[in-house]
Design an enzyme around this catalytic site. Sequence first.
Site, short mmCIF file in Angstrom:
data_model
loop_
_atom_site.label_atom_id
_atom_site.label_comp_id
_atom_site.label_asym_id
_atom_site.label_seq_id
_atom_site.Cartn_x
_atom_site.Cartn_y
_atom_site.Cartn_z
N GLY A 90 13.01 -37.98 54.80
CA GLY A 90 12.34 -36.99 53.96
C GLY A 90 13.19 -35.76 53.70
O GLY A 90 12.86 -34.93 52.86
N ARG A 91 14.27 -35.65 54.46
CA ARG A 91 15.14 -34.48 54.26
C ARG A 91 16.58 -34.84 54.62
O ARG A 91 17.34 -33.99 55.10
CB ARG A 91 14.67 -33.30 55.10
CG ARG A 91 14.49 -33.64 56.57
CD ARG A 91 14.38 -32.40 57.37
NE ARG A 91 14.06 -32.68 58.74
CZ ARG A 91 14.02 -31.77 59.68
NH1 ARG A 91 14.30 -30.53 59.39
NH2 ARG A 91 13.73 -32.09 60.91
N LYS A 111 21.44 -33.64 56.97
CA LYS A 111 20.03 -33.46 57.35
C LYS A 111 19.62 -32.05 56.92
O LYS A 111 20.30 -31.08 57.28
CB LYS A 111 19.93 -33.63 58.86
CG LYS A 111 18.54 -33.53 59.45
CD LYS A 111 18.57 -34.03 60.89
CE LYS A 111 17.28 -33.74 61.63
NZ LYS A 111 17.33 -34.21 63.02
N ASP A 123 9.41 -29.97 52.68
CA ASP A 123 10.26 -29.29 51.70
C ASP A 123 11.69 -29.84 51.66
O ASP A 123 12.53 -29.36 50.90
CB ASP A 123 10.30 -27.78 51.97
CG ASP A 123 10.87 -27.45 53.35
OD1 ASP A 123 11.27 -28.39 54.07
OD2 ASP A 123 10.93 -26.26 53.69
N GLY A 124 11.97 -30.83 52.51
CA GLY A 124 13.30 -31.45 52.49
C GLY A 124 14.37 -30.60 53.15
O GLY A 124 15.54 -30.93 53.13
N ARG A 174 25.48 -35.18 60.28
CA ARG A 174 25.34 -36.04 61.47
C ARG A 174 26.20 -37.28 61.31
O ARG A 174 26.28 -37.87 60.24
CB ARG A 174 23.86 -36.41 61.59
CG ARG A 174 23.56 -37.33 62.74
CD ARG A 174 22.13 -37.21 63.17
NE ARG A 174 21.19 -37.83 62.25
CZ ARG A 174 19.87 -37.82 62.44
NH1 ARG A 174 19.35 -37.22 63.49
NH2 ARG A 174 19.07 -38.41 61.58
N ASP A 250 10.61 -44.51 65.16
CA ASP A 250 11.57 -44.16 64.11
C ASP A 250 12.71 -43.32 64.69
O ASP A 250 13.72 -43.09 64.02
CB ASP A 250 10.89 -43.39 62.97
CG ASP A 250 10.06 -42.22 63.48
OD1 ASP A 250 9.20 -42.45 64.33
OD2 ASP A 250 10.29 -41.08 63.04
N ASN A 251 12.55 -42.88 65.92
CA ASN A 251 13.61 -42.10 66.56
C ASN A 251 14.32 -42.93 67.63
O ASN A 251 14.85 -42.38 68.60
CB ASN A 251 13.04 -40.82 67.18
CG ASN A 251 12.53 -39.86 66.10
OD1 ASN A 251 12.98 -39.92 64.95
ND2 ASN A 251 11.62 -39.00 66.46
N ASP A 260 17.99 -38.01 66.90
CA ASP A 260 16.92 -37.07 66.56
C ASP A 260 16.61 -36.09 67.67
O ASP A 260 15.67 -36.26 68.45
CB ASP A 260 15.66 -37.80 66.09
CG ASP A 260 15.60 -37.76 64.57
OD1 ASP A 260 16.30 -36.92 63.99
OD2 ASP A 260 14.86 -38.56 63.97
P1 AMP Z 1 11.26 -36.35 62.84
O1 AMP Z 1 10.10 -35.82 63.61
O2 AMP Z 1 12.37 -35.36 62.64
O3 AMP Z 1 11.76 -37.64 63.37
O4 AMP Z 1 10.71 -36.63 61.37
C1 AMP Z 1 9.65 -37.49 61.09
C2 AMP Z 1 9.56 -37.73 59.62
O5 AMP Z 1 9.26 -36.52 58.93
C3 AMP Z 1 10.82 -38.26 58.97
O6 AMP Z 1 10.43 -39.17 57.98
C4 AMP Z 1 11.45 -37.03 58.39
O7 AMP Z 1 12.31 -37.32 57.30
C5 AMP Z 1 10.22 -36.27 57.91
N1 AMP Z 1 10.46 -34.82 57.82
C6 AMP Z 1 10.67 -33.95 58.82
N2 AMP Z 1 10.85 -32.70 58.37
C7 AMP Z 1 10.78 -32.75 57.02
C8 AMP Z 1 10.89 -31.79 55.97
N3 AMP Z 1 11.11 -30.50 56.20
N4 AMP Z 1 10.77 -32.23 54.71
C9 AMP Z 1 10.53 -33.53 54.45
N5 AMP Z 1 10.41 -34.48 55.39
C10 AMP Z 1 10.52 -34.11 56.66
MG MG Z 2 13.20 -38.80 63.08
#
Ligand code: AMP
Ligand code: MG
Length: 484
Positions: A90-91, A111, A123-124, A174, A250-251, A260
């Site tokens: 997502g980002r 990232k 917000d990506g 990364r 997913d991590n 992550d």
């Molecule tokens: P994470 O907890 O970092 O493993 O993220 C879980 C999911 O949320 C993944 O699909 C990330 O890409 C998405 N994600 C986390 N932060 C953001 C953000 N600020 N904008 C868009 N997607 C996000």
């Molecule tokens: Mg993740």
Amino acid sequence: MNILNTWQLENTYADLPRQFYTRINPTPVNKPNLIIYNKELSNLIDIDLPDDKELLAQLFSGNKLPEKAKPISQAYAGHQFGHFSILGDGRAHLIGEQISANGKRYDIQFKGSGQTPYSRNGDGRAALAPMLREYIISEAMYALNIPTTRSLAVVSTGESIMRSSLMKGAILTRVASSHIRVGTFEYASKMLDSEALKNLADYAIKRHYPELTNQENPYLSFLKAVISQQAKLIASWMHVGFIHGVMNTDNMTISGETIDYGPCAFIDIFSMNKVFSSIDQNGRYEYGSQAHVAHWNLTKLAESLLPLLHENMDDALKLAEVSISGFAKEFNSAWISGMRSKLGLFNEEEDDYVLAQNLFKWMETAKADFTSTFRDLSYERLSENEIYKSPDFKKWYEVWQQRLLRNSKTTKSALILMRKHNPVIVPYNHFVEEALLAAENGDMKPFNSLLAALLNPFTLSASNESFQQSTIQPNPNYQTFCGT
Ligand code: AMP
Ligand code: MG
């Protein structure tokens, strides 16, 4: 030098079926500024760049892309705290796979580089402190000899992002042996057809376990190989007191690298139930549960692979069950082997397990600091702390000394072994926090000196003396945040 064509990038992931990714470029940022650049890693992967901060900032913000870059965001799913979701980058943008001079393949991923079709409501973007946190902890893990993704650069974007308050935006570069996750297989299994699942498995085998290609059942061997890698990885976390904090599927990589670094932290005052993450309210990902969680995650991988394991579902299930049941043995064996090294034991005795467990029990009751305990044993510094005067500790110590007498090598060799396996320092929470706070205020000095110390964790030296735990009392209520 043209910095845009010094990269040897390939994009083999994009040869997978279309549903596995989306082609999308990073969103350019306003005013990129290079905060930190990892020259050593750059050399390792054969990216030769000039010492030009402006150019590096343009490059590691995604404002200027290498000529061979074909950015994609990857699709995946995952069980988050036990609940299944469709996710995806997502980002994050994978700009390509760098091929080093010795032929190794490294994913280069930004990232915090902008929205993608997988952003959902996000917000990506990413904030500076969490990206620097990932940088310093991943590099510290690498120095601790733990398989991990690494960090090549952090660039601030010159843009503010809204979190609990307005924060400085940043992008982390990364480097990973790949970004294929257990969740990538769950995505293929739940959302795509069996041909796509097979494509992904073949790709993952070829990339990470090529020696399995000619096995009788390569998919079963692949499952077993991932189980084995993850068992070893989690044991290595346990040996240094690392708590990942958000072990969603997913991590979890299929390469066996730690990935992550969100709310992760190193344990200080020892407790099996230690949780730092503010969102882990039920302690699902507490220190002592990490092997159990990894096992659970791997059953999700096994379930996803079922159609490839055998054409008959009952037989496939049996094969999966047998493989999964191998996790405990692999983990225990990696755990006790590492514990023997931490305690200076060369030969094996059955009671070594009890010896190690009893030390942990004492540490928990005495509220001992994890890293300091093993450091003090390794450097014979037991006179420095009152807690080692307790009768319970003395009892344990006596049993350990007796055990060392039955060792197959000398006490001197035992100490050498221990010093190779017991770090003198780890990224303790308050030092990391101090360094991040200063960095947010534009002062990278504390960050750089902490990083330098963490890159040599197995040497007791004047330069890391001030980063050892005994100098400061840890905050028992310390919490970490995802920082997304
Ligand atoms: P994470 O907890 O970092 O493993 O993220 C879980 C999911 O949320 C993944 O699909 C990330 O890409 C998405 N994600 C986390 N932060 C953001 C953000 N600020 N904008 C868009 N997607 C996000
Ligand atoms: Mg993740």
